[in-house]
Design a protein around this motif. Sequence first.
Motif, mmCIF file in Angstrom:
data_model
loop_
_atom_site.group_PDB
_atom_site.id
_atom_site.type_symbol
_atom_site.label_atom_id
_atom_site.label_comp_id
_atom_site.label_asym_id
_atom_site.label_seq_id
_atom_site.Cartn_x
_atom_site.Cartn_y
_atom_site.Cartn_z
ATOM 1 N N GLU A 1 -12.256 11.583 10.735
ATOM 2 C CA GLU A 1 -12.021 10.071 10.479
ATOM 3 C C GLU A 1 -12.289 9.626 11.931
ATOM 4 O O GLU A 1 -13.145 8.659 12.085
ATOM 5 C CB GLU A 1 -11.362 9.551 9.583
ATOM 6 N N ILE A 2 -11.357 9.760 12.493
ATOM 7 C CA ILE A 2 -11.143 9.510 13.932
ATOM 8 C C ILE A 2 -12.352 9.545 15.084
ATOM 9 O O ILE A 2 -12.937 8.755 15.453
ATOM 10 C CB ILE A 2 -9.717 9.863 14.625
ATOM 11 N N VAL A 3 -12.762 10.879 14.823
ATOM 12 C CA VAL A 3 -13.802 11.372 15.680
ATOM 13 C C VAL A 3 -14.984 10.587 15.266
ATOM 14 O O VAL A 3 -15.983 10.127 16.272
ATOM 15 C CB VAL A 3 -14.107 12.732 15.494
ATOM 16 N N ASN A 4 -15.301 10.496 13.922
ATOM 17 C CA ASN A 4 -16.449 9.687 13.482
ATOM 18 C C ASN A 4 -16.224 8.056 14.034
ATOM 19 O O ASN A 4 -17.431 7.676 14.446
ATOM 20 C CB ASN A 4 -16.378 9.575 11.881
ATOM 21 N N ALA A 5 -15.112 7.596 13.837
ATOM 22 C CA ALA A 5 -15.092 6.247 14.434
ATOM 23 C C ALA A 5 -15.533 6.185 15.785
ATOM 24 O O ALA A 5 -16.365 5.400 16.292
ATOM 25 C CB ALA A 5 -13.627 5.811 14.165
ATOM 26 N N VAL A 6 -14.874 7.200 16.605
ATOM 27 C CA VAL A 6 -15.489 7.076 17.905
ATOM 28 C C VAL A 6 -16.829 7.307 18.294
ATOM 29 O O VAL A 6 -17.574 6.515 19.187
ATOM 30 C CB VAL A 6 -14.601 8.392 18.831
ATOM 31 N N LYS A 7 -17.572 8.259 17.435
ATOM 32 C CA LYS A 7 -19.032 8.255 17.580
ATOM 33 C C LYS A 7 -19.611 7.076 17.405
ATOM 34 O O LYS A 7 -20.403 6.540 18.040
ATOM 35 C CB LYS A 7 -19.554 9.411 16.478
ATOM 36 N N HIS B 1 0.925 -1.130 -0.051
ATOM 37 C CA HIS B 1 -0.050 0.071 0.073
ATOM 38 C C HIS B 1 0.804 1.196 -0.085
ATOM 39 O O HIS B 1 1.708 1.313 0.947
ATOM 40 C CB HIS B 1 -0.754 0.041 1.424
ATOM 41 N N ILE B 2 0.637 1.980 -0.980
ATOM 42 C CA ILE B 2 1.357 3.475 -0.971
ATOM 43 C C ILE B 2 0.159 4.266 -0.836
ATOM 44 O O ILE B 2 -0.545 4.471 -1.477
ATOM 45 C CB ILE B 2 2.084 3.613 -2.446
ATOM 46 N N ALA B 3 0.589 5.498 -0.067
ATOM 47 C CA ALA B 3 -0.352 6.787 0.049
ATOM 48 C C ALA B 3 0.502 7.764 -0.393
ATOM 49 O O ALA B 3 1.658 8.023 -0.077
ATOM 50 C CB ALA B 3 -0.558 6.771 1.658
ATOM 51 N N ILE B 4 -0.142 8.749 -0.998
ATOM 52 C CA ILE B 4 0.541 10.086 -1.649
ATOM 53 C C ILE B 4 -0.096 11.172 -1.198
ATOM 54 O O ILE B 4 -1.434 11.179 -1.450
ATOM 55 C CB ILE B 4 0.807 9.886 -2.972
ATOM 56 N N ILE B 5 0.446 12.445 -0.795
ATOM 57 C CA ILE B 5 -0.174 13.721 -0.402
ATOM 58 C C ILE B 5 0.380 14.340 -1.565
ATOM 59 O O ILE B 5 1.475 14.590 -1.681
ATOM 60 C CB ILE B 5 0.355 14.310 0.892
ATOM 61 N N MET B 6 -0.696 14.366 -2.646
ATOM 62 C CA MET B 6 -0.291 15.346 -3.913
ATOM 63 C C MET B 6 -0.237 16.736 -3.649
ATOM 64 O O MET B 6 -1.356 17.166 -3.756
ATOM 65 C CB MET B 6 -1.432 14.952 -4.973
ATOM 66 N N ASP B 7 0.842 17.217 -3.611
ATOM 67 C CA ASP B 7 0.896 18.689 -3.053
ATOM 68 C C ASP B 7 1.773 19.427 -4.125
ATOM 69 O O ASP B 7 2.686 18.696 -4.758
ATOM 70 C CB ASP B 7 1.559 18.858 -1.615
ATOM 71 N N GLY B 8 1.422 20.618 -4.129
ATOM 72 C CA GLY B 8 2.279 21.689 -5.157
ATOM 73 C C GLY B 8 1.687 22.021 -6.271
ATOM 74 O O GLY B 8 2.431 22.725 -7.349
ATOM 75 N N ASN B 9 0.403 21.930 -6.635
ATOM 76 C CA ASN B 9 -0.242 22.066 -8.107
ATOM 77 C C ASN B 9 -0.205 23.800 -8.088
ATOM 78 O O ASN B 9 0.135 24.296 -9.126
ATOM 79 C CB ASN B 9 -1.661 21.726 -8.024
ATOM 80 N N ASN C 1 -3.017 16.364 8.420
ATOM 81 C CA ASN C 1 -4.318 15.513 8.552
ATOM 82 C C ASN C 1 -4.500 14.410 7.695
ATOM 83 O O ASN C 1 -5.984 13.971 7.467
ATOM 84 C CB ASN C 1 -5.562 16.683 8.446
ATOM 85 N N PHE C 2 -3.704 13.615 7.463
ATOM 86 C CA PHE C 2 -3.677 12.589 6.357
ATOM 87 C C PHE C 2 -3.459 11.044 7.037
ATOM 88 O O PHE C 2 -2.406 11.140 8.041
ATOM 89 C CB PHE C 2 -2.734 12.723 5.266
ATOM 90 N N LEU C 3 -4.370 10.322 7.319
ATOM 91 C CA LEU C 3 -4.217 8.987 7.563
ATOM 92 C C LEU C 3 -3.273 8.889 9.052
ATOM 93 O O LEU C 3 -2.278 7.966 9.182
ATOM 94 C CB LEU C 3 -3.452 7.934 6.674
ATOM 95 N N LYS D 1 -9.676 0.058 14.032
ATOM 96 C CA LYS D 1 -9.426 0.062 12.603
ATOM 97 C C LYS D 1 -10.490 -0.282 11.663
ATOM 98 O O LYS D 1 -11.073 0.361 10.583
ATOM 99 C CB LYS D 1 -8.422 -0.848 12.212
ATOM 100 N N GLN D 2 -11.344 -1.197 12.277
ATOM 101 C CA GLN D 2 -12.778 -1.599 11.500
ATOM 102 C C GLN D 2 -13.703 -0.417 11.323
ATOM 103 O O GLN D 2 -14.488 -0.469 10.563
ATOM 104 C CB GLN D 2 -13.215 -2.751 12.057
ATOM 105 N N HIS D 3 -13.633 0.547 12.187
ATOM 106 C CA HIS D 3 -14.632 1.750 12.270
ATOM 107 C C HIS D 3 -13.780 3.056 11.342
ATOM 108 O O HIS D 3 -14.463 4.105 11.419
ATOM 109 C CB HIS D 3 -14.988 2.106 13.522
ATOM 110 N N LEU D 4 -12.666 2.721 10.707
ATOM 111 C CA LEU D 4 -12.097 3.976 10.197
ATOM 112 C C LEU D 4 -12.602 3.848 8.829
ATOM 113 O O LEU D 4 -12.946 2.633 8.509
ATOM 114 C CB LEU D 4 -10.474 3.870 10.334
ATOM 115 N N CYS D 5 -12.384 4.828 7.997
ATOM 116 C CA CYS D 5 -12.782 4.919 6.610
ATOM 117 C C CYS D 5 -11.957 3.884 5.580
ATOM 118 O O CYS D 5 -12.281 3.162 4.810
ATOM 119 C CB CYS D 5 -12.519 6.154 5.895
ATOM 120 N N THR D 6 -10.851 3.479 6.423
ATOM 121 C CA THR D 6 -9.797 2.493 5.654
ATOM 122 C C THR D 6 -10.171 1.073 5.940
ATOM 123 O O THR D 6 -9.303 0.024 5.810
ATOM 124 C CB THR D 6 -8.320 2.922 5.859
ATOM 125 N N ALA D 7 -11.371 0.537 6.529
ATOM 126 C CA ALA D 7 -11.363 -0.704 7.097
ATOM 127 C C ALA D 7 -11.377 -1.609 5.992
ATOM 128 O O ALA D 7 -11.779 -1.205 4.711
ATOM 129 C CB ALA D 7 -12.968 -0.758 7.603
#
Length: 245
Positions: A145-151, A15-23, A198-200, A173-179
């Motif tokens: 995402e984390i606050v939502n999982a806690v809710k 799994h690779i995650a990218i913050i696509m920045d600088g446009n 604020n990424f992952l 983890k099962q309650h995060l968007c990335t479950a």
Amino acid sequence: MSLKEKLNAEKLPRHIAIIMDGNGRWAKEKGKDRLFGHYNGVESVRNIVEGCAELQIEYLTLYAFSTENWDRPKDEVTGLMELLVKTIRTEVSTLNKNNIRLHVIGNIDLLPENAQKELNEACEETKSNTGLNLIMALSYSSRWEIVNAVKNIGKEIKNGKIEPNEITDEVFKQHLCTAGFPDPELMIRTSGEYRISNFLLYQLAYSELYFTETLWPDFRKENLYKALLDYQTRERRFGKTSEQL
Ligand code: IPE
Ligand code: IPE
Ligand code: MG
């Protein structure tokens, strides 16, 4: 030997995650407006998605729009949303041709209705694909995402579905968007910014981080291979000593 040939196929991340920045800065350098940078960023997305598919990477998460990005000037936000809708509409056939499955993470309810519709359709139309999982983070932020999982866990406790002492790392983890997705082994950020924005936050706990000065619209497969070669030199110890590995 090309950079691609130098890669050790046995040691590629799943799994690779990218913050696509600088446009914006890329466009400014050329005397153009910020949206010109975003349009050109789409070409990098195509190129990197293709590069990951060729390497048989299983998951690629792209940070395309953050919760905080809603506070940008209205014209830029509208332009980005239009670009999003147009791009998805034209790319679905390519995704299917390349066996790529699209997923979206983030607070999608905030997106314009036509964007939500295009995204839902694209996810549905690609759901049987078994190659690369392309995860677009849109209107996403990790604190949301984390606050939502806690809710949601709170609601399950209230309904008697789970006991507080049954909450484990796995349950959380099962309650995060990335479950269901593995944590990224590698996180890349372009444009010379050394932050996570604020990424992952939860998922990146043990990711290798790679920062490059290259602006996103200039980032191509060769840059990806460079990042992967750097990743392959890292010793991932997970708290252990070198000798224990
Ligand atoms: C990244 O590029 C794309 C989005 C955040 C949507 P930026 O638009 O942040 O570009 P810079 O950082 O201002 O150069
Ligand atoms: C992070 O980039 C978000 C995306 C790439 C979508 P930003 O440009 O919004 O981040 P900051 O404001 O520089 O931290
Ligand atoms: Mg930026």
